[in-house]
Design an enzyme around this catalytic site. Structure first.
Site, PDB file in Angstrom:
ATOM      1  CB  SER A 135      83.666  52.081  65.074  1.00  0.00           C
ATOM      2  OG  SER A 135      85.091  52.196  65.133  1.00  0.00           O
ATOM      3  CE1 TYR A 148      83.646  57.217  62.598  1.00  0.00           C
ATOM      4  CE2 TYR A 148      85.023  55.936  63.985  1.00  0.00           C
ATOM      5  CZ  TYR A 148      84.364  55.993  63.012  1.00  0.00           C
ATOM      6  OH  TYR A 148      83.977  54.958  61.931  1.00  0.00           O
TER       7      TYR A 148
END
Length: 230
Positions: A135, A148
């Site tokens: 990501s 995350y």
């Protein structure tokens, strides 16, 4: 991709599902893998031909070992692994519990390690490709998403490291860093965001499919950013 055997994790929704569908349409036998793949309505609708669905908990070593042992018995080897499984429960630093931190790293990072390790055991004789979906959260600041972001940063650097390590086995490693994408995971991160205003999972799946081409090998072992500008 006719005749290729490909494992796709996180294949019951989002980028994983769209990647599995596109690989299947290109002629591959796809193992749709997720914790609920066998019961997923989306998978049941999408799957056809020689493809199969298998349940897999990427964060559980026992589950990963059993999964790849079953694959070995059925197919002997595989040609590619695409890691799309993910988890997020965004909280600020002071509100993030150790349980949340461990779960986030376990599924996103440890799960990538475990699947890459056991997939490599099936690919090291004939070569293959590993494509890890990270990501842009692993590359730029994400206040409120620290666990995350840490996990996805780990996926990027882990992928870079094994890209060098697995050269002797002729295994190519790619790491894709999508920006805002209309997936169930994104809905958790940004619940008020209009999913039609951001990139769709199909667009990222197209880049995953590009990684299966010979021309893409110049992008191996480095973060591949996938972003749309609106």
């Amino acid at each position: 991709m006719e005749g290729k055997i490909i494992v796709v994790t996180g294949a019951s929704s989002g980028i994983g599902l769209q990647t599995a569908i596109k690989a299947q349409e290109a002629g591959a036998t796809v193992i749709f893998a997720s914790r609920n793949a066998k019961d997923s309505k989306a998978v049941k609708t999408a799957i056809h031909g020689s493809s199969i669905a298998k349940n897999l908990d990427v964060g559980c070593e026992k589950s990963v070992k059993e999964f790849f042992n079953d694959i070995k018995e059925t197919y002997t080897s595989i040609d590619a692994l695409v890691n799309c499984a993910g988890f997020v429960n965004p909280e600020s630093l002071l509100n993030t519990s150790l349980e949340n931190w461990n779960t986030t790293l376990n599924i996103n990072l440890t799960g990538t390690f475990l699947t890459c390790k056991h997939a490599t055991l099936l690919m090291k004789r004939n070569g293959g490709k590993i494509i890890n979906v990270a990501s842009t959260a692993g590359l730029t600041p994400r206040p409120g998403w620290s666990a995350y972001a840490a996990a996805k940063s780990g996926v990027i650097n882990f992928s870079n490291a094994i890209a060098e390590e697995l050269k002797d086995y002729r295994i190519k490693v790619f790491v894709i860093c999508p920006g805002r994408t209309a997936t169930p995971l994104r809905k958790i991160l940004a619940p008020n965001e209009d999913p039609n205003s951001i990139m769709q999972p199909e667009a990222v799946a197209d880049v995953v499919m590009m990684c299966f081409t010979k021309q893409a090998e110049v992008l191996e072992g480095q973060p591949i950013l996938v972003r749309e500008r609106f």
